[in-house]
Design an enzyme around this catalytic site. Structure first.
Site, PDB file in Angstrom:
ATOM      1  N   VAL A  46      15.265  26.355  -2.451  1.00  0.00           N
ATOM      2  CA  VAL A  46      14.901  25.450  -3.553  1.00  0.00           C
ATOM      3  C   VAL A  46      14.766  26.152  -4.898  1.00  0.00           C
ATOM      4  O   VAL A  46      14.712  25.500  -5.939  1.00  0.00           O
ATOM      5  CB  VAL A  46      13.603  24.656  -3.246  1.00  0.00           C
ATOM      6  CG1 VAL A  46      13.777  23.769  -2.030  1.00  0.00           C
ATOM      7  CG2 VAL A  46      12.390  25.584  -3.089  1.00  0.00           C
ATOM      8  N   TYR A  69      -1.584  28.962  -5.148  1.00  0.00           N
ATOM      9  CA  TYR A  69      -1.115  27.758  -4.456  1.00  0.00           C
ATOM     10  C   TYR A  69      -1.618  26.496  -5.170  1.00  0.00           C
ATOM     11  O   TYR A  69      -0.854  25.559  -5.411  1.00  0.00           O
ATOM     12  CB  TYR A  69      -1.620  27.807  -3.006  1.00  0.00           C
ATOM     13  CG  TYR A  69      -1.161  26.683  -2.117  1.00  0.00           C
ATOM     14  CD1 TYR A  69       0.148  26.611  -1.660  1.00  0.00           C
ATOM     15  CD2 TYR A  69      -2.054  25.696  -1.690  1.00  0.00           C
ATOM     16  CE1 TYR A  69       0.556  25.591  -0.807  1.00  0.00           C
ATOM     17  CE2 TYR A  69      -1.654  24.678  -0.842  1.00  0.00           C
ATOM     18  CZ  TYR A  69      -0.350  24.627  -0.404  1.00  0.00           C
ATOM     19  OH  TYR A  69       0.051  23.619   0.438  1.00  0.00           O
TER      20      TYR A  69
END
Ligand code: NAD
Length: 260
Positions: free
Chosen positions: A61, A152
């Site tokens: 990606v 994250y």
């Protein structure tokens, strides 16, 4: 209303975990699903298990050319892309001091830049169709902060921003953009931190149990939320964050207060 007959869906990070369950769920609803991942053998196996028209394409990606190639091949073969599920992601557990800049950048690159590149890659097709649904798999860590997950959480807050802003830009072209925010998924994602987490299992269990619905959420519940947002059942719904978190973001649970 959740039927996806004649729809074509591209799911990233679909070789295992939540992504493969999402792919199976969309296929069960009638969609032709292209599973994609950097894990080629696992991805091919996951597509073979789904069977029917499901197929696998290697897609990192973070690579614009991978997106271009997969989208071009899909359009050449089936002529449309109706659904994009940006599910691929990586985790880094560590305090700020234990998160070097290259690691922080890498997490943003996969989890935020990846969905940005994916959105751009499918735009042309969805605009010419006058319809499309993009679903980002964010996280509970994209809704509230937590220590030890700065990189994250930043990436997942970021993807929610991408989701909301692009929903405003694309709604007039018939494209809806939403995020699902799960609490729970594949423990394989914890990778090298798995054994460290086992050492503090009582703390993680207490965290997981401080919810309206104690414990972690099943993959299928996350996939069902994605199906809802991918399908016409959610027509009129765009720019939302749908927590699939057992009520973790509803508030705090104090055991003794339930007996007052
Ligand atoms: N695991 C959890 O506890 C948890 C909790 C909340 C949200 N989520 C989210 O759920 C989604 C699915 O994660 P999961 O739990 O199934 O974990 P997972 O690690 O099993 O799945 C992630 C997938 O993404 C793939 N991937 C990683 N980098 C990639 C890249 N550059 N290009 C393409 N694919 C790549 C991996 O190979 C893997 O198959 C992710 O967006 C994750 O952030 C997971």
């Amino acid at each position: 209303m959740t039927g996806l007959t004649d729809r074509v869906a591209l799911v990233t990070g679909a070789a295992r975990g939540v992504g493969s369950t999402i792919a199976q769920t969309l296929a069960d609803a009638g969609a032709e699903v292209i599973l994609s991942d950097v894990l080629v053998a696992e991805g091919e196996e996951a597509a073979a298990e789904i069977g029917g028209s499901a197929s696998f394409a290697k897609l990192d990606v973070t690579q614009e050319t991978d997106w271009e190639n997969v989208v071009a091949a899909t359009l050449k073969r089936v002529g449309r892309i109706d659904i994009l599920v940006n599910n691929a992601a990586v985790l880094h557990l560590g305090t700020l001091e234990n998160t070097p800049p290259d690691v922080f950048r890498r997490v943003l690159e996969v989890n935020t830049v990846g969905p940005y590149l994916g959105t751009r890659a499918v735009l042309g097709a969805m605009k010419s169709q006058g319809a499309g649904s993009i679903v980002h798999v964010a996280s509970i860590d994209g809704l509230v902060g937590m220590n030890g997950v700065s990189a994250y959480a930043s990436s997942k807050f970021g993807v929610r921003g991408l989701s909301k802003s692009s929903s405003l830009e694309l709604g007039r072209s018939g494209i809806r953009v939403n995020s699902v925010c799960p609490a729970g998924g594949n423990p394989e994602m914890y990778g090298p931190w798995y054994s460290k987490l086992a050492d503090i299992a009582d703390q993680t269990e207490a965290y997981n149990n401080n919810r309206s619905l104690p414990g972690t959420v099943e993959y299928q519940a996350i996939a069902n939320a994605v199906l809802y947002l991918a399908s016409d059942a959610s027509a009129g719904v765009t720019g939302i964050d749908l927590p699939v978190d057992g009520g973790a973001t509803a508030g705090k649970f104090i055991e003794g207060f339930n007996s007052l």
